[in-house]
Enzyme design. Structure first.
Site, PDB file in Angstrom:
ATOM      1  N   SER A  98       7.165   3.437  13.105  1.00 50.67           N
ATOM      2  CA  SER A  98       5.557   3.533  13.221  1.00 50.67           C
ATOM      3  C   SER A  98       5.600   3.792  15.212  1.00 50.67           C
ATOM      4  O   SER A  98       6.291   4.029  15.903  1.00 50.67           O
ATOM      5  CB  SER A  98       5.088   1.636  13.700  1.00 50.67           C
ATOM      6  OG  SER A  98       3.770   2.407  14.533  1.00 50.67           O
ATOM      7  N   LYS A 132       9.433  -3.071  15.164  1.00 51.22           N
ATOM      8  CA  LYS A 132      10.164  -1.358  14.651  1.00 51.22           C
ATOM      9  C   LYS A 132      11.637  -1.211  15.455  1.00 51.22           C
ATOM     10  O   LYS A 132      12.429  -0.331  14.757  1.00 51.22           O
ATOM     11  CB  LYS A 132       8.988  -0.273  14.282  1.00 51.22           C
ATOM     12  CG  LYS A 132       7.674  -1.277  13.471  1.00 51.22           C
ATOM     13  CD  LYS A 132       8.750  -1.049  12.151  1.00 51.22           C
ATOM     14  CE  LYS A 132       7.259  -1.649  11.633  1.00 51.22           C
ATOM     15  NZ  LYS A 132       7.636  -1.764   9.435  1.00 51.22           N
ATOM     16  N   TYR A 179       4.870  -5.708  17.246  1.00 48.82           N
ATOM     17  CA  TYR A 179       4.821  -4.854  16.114  1.00 48.82           C
ATOM     18  C   TYR A 179       5.986  -4.097  16.859  1.00 48.82           C
ATOM     19  O   TYR A 179       6.747  -3.545  15.872  1.00 48.82           O
ATOM     20  CB  TYR A 179       3.673  -4.916  15.451  1.00 48.82           C
ATOM     21  CG  TYR A 179       3.102  -3.741  14.245  1.00 48.82           C
ATOM     22  CD1 TYR A 179       3.870  -3.800  12.836  1.00 48.82           C
ATOM     23  CD2 TYR A 179       2.757  -2.284  15.226  1.00 48.82           C
ATOM     24  CE1 TYR A 179       4.361  -3.568  12.499  1.00 48.82           C
ATOM     25  CE2 TYR A 179       2.479  -2.130  13.998  1.00 48.82           C
ATOM     26  CZ  TYR A 179       3.564  -1.818  12.615  1.00 48.82           C
ATOM     27  OH  TYR A 179       3.942  -1.059  11.598  1.00 48.82           O
ATOM     28  N   LEU A 199       5.396 -10.430  -2.723  1.00 45.19           N
ATOM     29  CA  LEU A 199       4.031 -10.709  -2.540  1.00 45.19           C
ATOM     30  C   LEU A 199       3.189 -10.713  -1.722  1.00 45.19           C
ATOM     31  O   LEU A 199       1.946 -11.537  -2.059  1.00 45.19           O
ATOM     32  CB  LEU A 199       3.712 -11.232  -3.574  1.00 45.19           C
ATOM     33  CG  LEU A 199       4.297 -10.224  -5.559  1.00 45.19           C
ATOM     34  CD1 LEU A 199       3.808 -10.961  -7.142  1.00 45.19           C
ATOM     35  CD2 LEU A 199       4.120  -8.817  -5.273  1.00 45.19           C
ATOM     36  N   TYR A 237       1.032  -1.102  -0.118  1.00 43.62           N
ATOM     37  CA  TYR A 237      -0.214  -0.221  -0.226  1.00 43.62           C
ATOM     38  C   TYR A 237       0.415   1.596   0.039  1.00 43.62           C
ATOM     39  O   TYR A 237       0.914   2.501  -0.997  1.00 43.62           O
ATOM     40  CB  TYR A 237      -1.259  -0.144   1.615  1.00 43.62           C
ATOM     41  CG  TYR A 237      -1.677   1.087   1.733  1.00 43.62           C
ATOM     42  CD1 TYR A 237      -2.241   1.900   0.684  1.00 43.62           C
ATOM     43  CD2 TYR A 237      -1.503   1.344   2.798  1.00 43.62           C
ATOM     44  CE1 TYR A 237      -2.775   3.110   0.802  1.00 43.62           C
ATOM     45  CE2 TYR A 237      -2.381   3.178   3.480  1.00 43.62           C
ATOM     46  CZ  TYR A 237      -3.021   3.567   2.771  1.00 43.62           C
ATOM     47  OH  TYR A 237      -3.676   4.416   2.892  1.00 43.62           O
ATOM     48  N   ARG A 296     -10.860  -2.835  22.905  1.00 43.73           N
ATOM     49  CA  ARG A 296     -10.271  -2.938  23.308  1.00 43.73           C
ATOM     50  C   ARG A 296      -8.546  -3.094  24.214  1.00 43.73           C
ATOM     51  O   ARG A 296      -7.941  -1.810  23.905  1.00 43.73           O
ATOM     52  CB  ARG A 296      -8.975  -2.917  21.304  1.00 43.73           C
ATOM     53  CG  ARG A 296      -9.498  -4.224  20.578  1.00 43.73           C
ATOM     54  CD  ARG A 296      -9.916  -4.234  19.733  1.00 43.73           C
ATOM     55  NE  ARG A 296      -8.620  -2.786  18.744  1.00 43.73           N
ATOM     56  CZ  ARG A 296      -8.683  -3.010  17.904  1.00 43.73           C
ATOM     57  NH1 ARG A 296      -9.264  -2.930  16.217  1.00 43.73           N
ATOM     58  NH2 ARG A 296      -8.002  -0.905  17.428  1.00 43.73           N
TER      59      ARG A 296
HETATM   60  N1  LIG Z   1      -0.481   1.352   7.540  1.00 38.04           N
HETATM   61  C1  LIG Z   1      -0.187   2.355   7.954  1.00 38.04           C
HETATM   62  O1  LIG Z   1      -0.952   3.288   8.726  1.00 38.04           O
HETATM   63  C2  LIG Z   1       1.400   1.975   8.949  1.00 38.04           C
HETATM   64  C3  LIG Z   1       1.683   2.609   9.718  1.00 38.04           C
HETATM   65  C4  LIG Z   1       2.620   2.784   9.969  1.00 38.04           C
HETATM   66  C5  LIG Z   1       4.210   1.710   9.287  1.00 38.04           C
HETATM   67  N2  LIG Z   1       3.809   1.194   8.678  1.00 38.04           N
HETATM   68  C6  LIG Z   1       5.024   0.350   8.045  1.00 38.04           C
HETATM   69  O2  LIG Z   1       4.558   1.246   7.189  1.00 38.04           O
HETATM   70  C7  LIG Z   1       5.221  -0.337   5.977  1.00 38.04           C
HETATM   71  C8  LIG Z   1       4.109  -0.859   5.080  1.00 38.04           C
HETATM   72  O3  LIG Z   1       3.217  -1.044   5.593  1.00 38.04           O
HETATM   73  P1  LIG Z   1       1.522  -0.335   4.578  1.00 38.04           P
HETATM   74  O4  LIG Z   1       0.609  -0.474   5.157  1.00 38.04           O
HETATM   75  O5  LIG Z   1       2.024  -0.235   3.029  1.00 38.04           O
HETATM   76  O6  LIG Z   1       1.518  -3.121   4.529  1.00 38.04           O
HETATM   77  P2  LIG Z   1       1.597  -3.830   2.682  1.00 38.04           P
HETATM   78  O7  LIG Z   1       1.329  -5.381   2.824  1.00 38.04           O
HETATM   79  O8  LIG Z   1       0.501  -3.462   2.197  1.00 38.04           O
HETATM   80  O9  LIG Z   1       2.753  -3.728   2.828  1.00 38.04           O
HETATM   81  C9  LIG Z   1       4.094  -4.189   2.922  1.00 38.04           C
HETATM   82  C10 LIG Z   1       4.875  -4.971   1.061  1.00 38.04           C
HETATM   83  O10 LIG Z   1       6.256  -6.212   1.648  1.00 38.04           O
HETATM   84  C11 LIG Z   1       5.894  -7.016   1.463  1.00 38.04           C
HETATM   85  N3  LIG Z   1       6.761  -7.494   2.199  1.00 38.04           N
HETATM   86  C12 LIG Z   1       6.137  -7.646   3.412  1.00 38.04           C
HETATM   87  N4  LIG Z   1       7.469  -9.360   4.082  1.00 38.04           N
HETATM   88  C13 LIG Z   1       8.411  -8.776   3.057  1.00 38.04           C
HETATM   89  C14 LIG Z   1       9.412  -9.651   2.764  1.00 38.04           C
HETATM   90  N5  LIG Z   1       9.905 -10.660   4.426  1.00 38.04           N
HETATM   91  N6  LIG Z   1      10.465  -9.771   1.820  1.00 38.04           N
HETATM   92  C15 LIG Z   1       9.948  -8.870   0.728  1.00 38.04           C
HETATM   93  N7  LIG Z   1       8.454  -8.673   0.470  1.00 38.04           N
HETATM   94  C16 LIG Z   1       7.829  -8.626   2.020  1.00 38.04           C
HETATM   95  C17 LIG Z   1       4.798  -7.757   1.093  1.00 38.04           C
HETATM   96  O11 LIG Z   1       4.020  -8.193  -0.015  1.00 38.04           O
HETATM   97  C18 LIG Z   1       3.870  -5.538   0.847  1.00 38.04           C
HETATM   98  O12 LIG Z   1       3.700  -5.732  -0.744  1.00 38.04           O
HETATM   99  C19 LIG Z   1       5.230  -1.730   7.022  1.00 38.04           C
HETATM  100  O13 LIG Z   1       7.412  -1.366   7.204  1.00 38.04           O
HETATM  101  C20 LIG Z   1       4.394  -0.705   8.017  1.00 38.04           C
HETATM  102  O14 LIG Z   1       4.893  -1.462   9.424  1.00 38.04           O
HETATM  103  C21 LIG Z   1       2.746   1.556   7.980  1.00 38.04           C
END
Ligand SMILES: NC(=O)c1ccc[n+]([C@@H]2O[C@H](COP(=O)([O-])OP(=O)(O)OC[C@H]3O[C@@H](n4cnc5c(N)ncnc54)[C@H](O)[C@@H]3O)[C@@H](O)[C@H]2O)c1
Length: 327
Positions: free
Chosen positions: A115, A143, A139, A33, A11, A280
């Site tokens: 995060s 981080k 989680y 993926l 995302y 929660r």
């Molecule tokens: N979405 C939020 O609100 C939020 C908030 C704080 C931090 N984050 C951090 O942002 C980052 C992206 O989050 P997102 O919401 O886009 O999630 P997401 O799941 O859409 O994206 C993660 C991507 O990493 C890939 N992936 C996971 N493990 C992998 C691995 N070992 N090797 C290769 N690819 C791998 C997945 O296929 C996916 O495409 C993450 O690190 C998450 O912890 C997200």
């Protein structure tokens, strides 16, 4: 400049890839993926795990990589409470393998998706970068461990890093080109939109007796395109200043769960079946960032992070893609 985006099929990663390309960077994505989507990627994609040192070394060499942005992780707090090993393996151990491969390949710039979960229940508001980091989930802990590892990789190998502590990502590309398709949806806006689309029977509102104006939790939301531009700013900063740092990435104000649900109902025209339920465990009443440093040091300004845009962009994408990405 050549940038490797780990987790770029996800995302936030896919939106950041788009912003990098818009600014003229040459981008390659490495993603296994596990939750990302091939069709969200509009550049070279290597389907591989970030812990695959040979692939990372080959990509770094073949694409002459100057910098890496690392999104690849698992990101569900609740799941991490039940299965911490899964989170430490993917978010910490795999990241360490990635770092070793990058150091071996001579990469010196690294941007990390951290995060606000590193703060746990903050002891004061707004949350600054100096607020003590006391994660309350595996989680958040994963981080924080990576941030600490990064300091030592900087010390030993000169790997300069920026860690961006996102608050809550929301919204999708305002031009409708890419979207958000995390399965299962766990965050408030996607879940509420799925209720509006009759994909779920109800919205469970956890906790209505918090000490907040309407009794529901308050969180800080940032539009994903604003998150994306922060990564570009961070890259520019690493290039000109070559100094490691950590920044909060929130807009500095919060929206309550009820406010969000109201906007979802207004934007979608649906009347949601909202079921009130107890709090929660571990959910703080209110969390929002002090974003002074990221604005001052990186010159970052959010442009799309009003709640209407965050909800309506996601809704528009879902209307156009009722089954999400088709891969
Ligand atoms: N979405 C939020 O609100 C939020 C908030 C704080 C931090 N984050 C951090 O942002 C980052 C992206 O989050 P997102 O919401 O886009 O999630 P997401 O799941 O859409 O994206 C993660 C991507 O990493 C890939 N992936 C996971 N493990 C992998 C691995 N070992 N090797 C290769 N690819 C791998 C997945 O296929 C996916 O495409 C993450 O690190 C998450 O912890 C997200």
């Amino acid at each position: 400049m050549n940038v490797l985006v780990a987790g770029g099929a996800g995302y936030i990663g896919s939106h950041t890839v788009q912003e990098l390309q818009r600014r003229g960077y040459r981008v390659v994505v490495v993603d296994n993926l596990v939750s990302g989507h091939r069709s969200a990627v509009r550049c070279d994609l290597m389907v591989a795990d970030v812990s695959d040192r040979q692939t990372i070394a080959a990509v770094a060499r073949d694409y002459r990589i100057d910098a890496v942005i690392h999104f690849a992780a698992f990101a569900a707090v609740g799941e991490s409470m039940e299965n911490p090993g899964k989170y430490f393996a993917n978010n910490v151990v795999a990241t360490q393998a990635l770092l070793d491969a990058l150091v071996g390949a001579g990469v010196t710039r690294f941007i990390f998706s951290s995060s606000c979960a590193v703060y746990g229940q903050p002891n004061r508001l707004p949350v600054t970068e100096d607020t003590p980091a006391c994660p309350e989930s595996p989680y958040g802990e994963s981080k924080l461990i990576v941030e600490r590892m990064l300091r030592w990789y900087d010390y030993a190998h000169g790997l300069k890093f920026i860690s961006l502590r996102y608050f809550n990502a929301a919204g999708t590309a305002v031009d409708g080109s890419i979207g958000e398709d995390i399965r299962p949806a766990i965050r408030i806006i996607p879940v509420a939109l799925e209720v509006a689309m009759d994909k779920r029977p109800q919205f469970t509102l956890n906790g209505t007796d918090y000490d907040t104006p309407d009794g529901t939790c308050i969180r800080d939301y940032v539009h994903v395109q604003d998150l994306a531009t922060a990564h570009v700013r961070a890259l520019e900063y690493l290039t000109t200043e070559s100094r490691s740092d950590i920044f909060n990435l929130g807009i500095g104000r919060g929206y309550s769960n009820r406010q969000i649900l109201d906007v979802v109902q207004r934007v979608t025209g649906a009347s949601l079946n909202i079921v009130q339920s107890p709090r929660r465990e571990g959910d703080p009443a209110c969390v929002y960032a002090d974003s002074t440093r990221v604005r001052r040091v990186l010159g970052w300004e959010p442009r799309h992070s009003d709640i209407e845009t965050m909800v309506s962009s996601n809704w528009n994408w879902r209307q156009a893609h009722p089954n999400g990405y088709l891969d």
